[in-house]
Design an enzyme around this catalytic site. Structure first.
Site, PDB file in Angstrom:
ATOM      1  N   ASP A 412       0.913  -1.070  -0.028  1.00 47.25           N
ATOM      2  CA  ASP A 412      -0.071   0.027   0.010  1.00 47.25           C
ATOM      3  C   ASP A 412       1.032   1.206  -0.026  1.00 47.25           C
ATOM      4  OD1 ASP A 412      -1.604   2.141   0.574  1.00 47.25           O
ATOM      5  OD2 ASP A 412      -2.641   1.375   2.455  1.00 47.25           O
ATOM      6  N   ASN A 414       0.081   4.228  -0.669  1.00 49.84           N
ATOM      7  CA  ASN A 414      -0.922   5.513  -0.572  1.00 49.84           C
ATOM      8  C   ASN A 414      -0.169   6.557  -1.768  1.00 49.84           C
ATOM      9  OD1 ASN A 414      -2.535   5.329   1.685  1.00 49.84           O
ATOM     10  ND2 ASN A 414      -0.825   4.791   3.064  1.00 49.84           N
ATOM     11  N   ASN A 478      -8.664   1.475  -3.502  1.00 46.88           N
ATOM     12  CA  ASN A 478      -9.290   2.071  -2.168  1.00 46.88           C
ATOM     13  C   ASN A 478     -10.387   2.862  -2.417  1.00 46.88           C
ATOM     14  OD1 ASN A 478      -8.577   4.811  -0.045  1.00 46.88           O
ATOM     15  ND2 ASN A 478      -8.716   2.740   0.805  1.00 46.88           N
TER      16      ASN A 478
END
Length: 566
Positions: A412, A414, A478
């Protein structure tokens, strides 16, 4: 300007509404000046509303107070941009359930109507701050809850928690084949999952107000997460946001029953905490199927420790980078004979292929894009060093160094696909002047850290990586109310592995029809969607170019049977 008396939380409060208007002069119209009016007031003795009203979907405020309306049609849900809706002083006896779809509402005034009950769908208005209910013959249970301190929020939460789940379970995600299995050569064949499971301490009503509390609770979500992991039954599973206690008491014992072993490390802050607090710190985990892989070694990457090591007194490296305690966890695995299709490699030494699997979680805050990029650079440099050290101990007489070990990076990040982070991982380099460094003078620190970088114009890493997923095949990983995008990735080595197929996205049609504004949801246990790819590793030959087809490879026929039976 007009002042109105509004009822909220059982008491009177005065809200000043300043609404002014300007009528364009003929000169302004002739000059091409435009006007917009996001607010609309209809006041009088109106009994019926024109269907044309629901076409004004730009409206942010709608005042229908002081009329003679008996009903509000379900079409009001079309006004998705409404933040303020005033229906006070009408003759309403009921509200349509669809009013709960106005998820941007901050203020809803229902004073002085004939409402005896409220639809539980009002609980979906998770951003509502002001609710007026004065002068309605509502039940005592509603009024009592509403009159309490923070009564509006308590009432809405109660309604959301008791609202029946009307949506069906999502349809099975499609399997998209990318390339056929190479039947001319022995191929190590395995599936890899990457999944941020959303740890319990982050799954709060404050962050995910659109989800009922019972569906946020870990005891409920963990069953759905484990069902998903077991359903896809990947050979390698990389998880992020796993709480320490949940790894040892839940994930590890449950997955051991299915033939896995696993490793885990919490974020760096765990070192400074008491034992009781430490068990709630989240971190990264890697599980592997023991029939196909053997664990040789594991290693932790702590970004805050690397920042201290390379800061040389640099204030921003210490104040911005060192203060973020994200980690990555690496597991050096070796393939076993059961991993191979079409026989095993002719050289017995090639059966045990070393694969370095990494599960990483990069800092989340968009304001710290420099930290994300630096953490990603630290990660690739550390993986290079790990592989170089590991590579020297493998297969005497064969190639040594980092190229002797295959890298699988599950993270992940982000970071969106167009970010500097993904540009660096995917392309192998990023400009030293990239805007995501925010013009902070990190260059000297980073050049010393990346000892293999040849020039001071750009920073590079030692790998040739490709993402198993493309935005065209997976539009988001997400999915929350405030953000929907790709931030999770599986990267594989371009030259030695090829993706045979991936798990496709959740049905867009289902999300739209079920009015899913964000996850978690009673049917989706995390705010992230899992990634799953089947990879083929062929010794001594370059990976062929992928051809997009849509039939499952032979290795996943069993997978598809499981999917259909689920």
């Amino acid at each position: 300007m007009r002042e109105m008396m509004l009822m909220g939380r059982g008491g009177m409060e005065r809200l000043d509404r300043s609404r002014s208007h300007h009528i364009l002069s003929p000169e302004e119209v002739a000059g091409g000046k435009n006007t917009s009016w996001p607010e609309l007031e209809i006041t009088g003795t109106i009994k019926n509303l024109s269907p044309a009203l629901w076409k004004l979907q730009h409206l942010t405020a709608l005042y229908l107070n002081d009329n003679s309306l008996f009903r509000i049609p379900p079409s009001i849900s079309l006004l998705q941009n409404l933040r303020r809706l005033d229906l006070s002083n009408n003759k309403l006896r009921s509200l349509p359930a669809e009013i709960g779809d106005l998820c941007n509402l901050r203020e809803l005034m229902l004073n002085n109507n004939y409402l005896r009950a409220l639809p539980y769908e009002l609980g979906k208005l998770f951003q509502l701050a002001t609710l007026g209910l004065k002068g309605n013959p509502l039940g005592s249970d509603v009024l009592q809850l509403f009159s309490e301190v923070n009564g509006t929020r308590k009432l809405l939460d109660f309604m959301l928690d008791n609202l029946a789940v009307s949506s069906s379970h999502p349809p099975s995600r499609p399997w998209i084949q990318l390339s056929p299995l190479d039947r001319a050569n022995p191929t190590a064949l395995f599936t890899v999952m990457c999944y941020n499971v959303l740890c319990d301490r982050y799954a709060t009503r404050g962050l995910y107000g659109y989800c009922p509390q019972w569906a946020l609770n870990w005891e409920y979500r963990k069953k759905g997460i484990l069902d998903e992991v077991r359903h896809y039954a990947a050979d390698i599973i990389a998880l992020q946001e796993v709480e320490t206690d949940q790894f040892y008491k839940f994930f590890l014992p449950e997955l051991k029953r299915d033939g896995y072993e696993g490793i885990f490390s919490p974020k760096s802050r765990a070192k400074t905490m008491s034992e009781s607090d430490r068990k709630h710190v989240d971190g990264c985990a890697i599980f592997y199927r023991t029939s196909k892989f053997q664990l040789i070694k594991e290693q932790l990457v702590e970004f805050n420790q690397l920042a201290i090591e390379h800061a040389n007194g640099h204030e921003d490296m210490l104040n911005r980078v060192m203060t973020k305690d994200n980690i990555a966890l690496a597991a050096l695995l070796q393939t076993k004979e059961a991993c191979w299709e079409n026989g095993v490699p002719p050289d017995p030494k090639d059966v045990a292929q070393p694969i370095l699997v990494c599960s990483a979680h990069i800092h989340w805050d968009p304001e710290f894009c420099d930290v994300k990029l630096i953490q990603s650079m630290m990660l690739m440099e550390q993986l290079r060093q790990i592989m170089e050290n590991f590579g020297h101990s493998f297969r005497p007489g064969h190639k040594k160094g980092p190229e002797a070990v295959q890298l699988l990076l599950c993270a992940d990040f982000n970071s969106l696909p167009q970010s500097g982070v993904i540009e660096f991982i995917n392309n192998g380099h990023v400009a030293a002047t990239h805007p995501e460094f925010k013009d902070i003078g990190y260059k000297e620190c980073l050049l010393k850290m990346l000892s293999h970088t040849n020039n001071d114009k750009e920073f590079t890493h030692a790998f040739n990586m490709a993402s198993a997923y493309s935005p065209e095949l997976m539009p988001y990983t997400n999915y929350t109310f405030d953000f929907k995008g790709i931030i999770d990735y599986i990267f594989y080595p371009r030259q030695s592995m090829r993706p045979l197929g991936i798990l496709g996205p959740i049905s867009e049609e289902w999300l739209k029809e079920s009015k899913i504004i964000g996850c978690p949801h009673p049917h989706i246990p995390s705010d992230h969607f899992s990634l799953l790819v089947e990879l083929g590793l062929t010794v001594g030959s370059a990976a062929p170019v992928n051809n997009l087809v849509h039939q499952p490879p032979p290795s996943l026929l069993g997978f598809n049977r499981r999917k259909n039976e689920f």
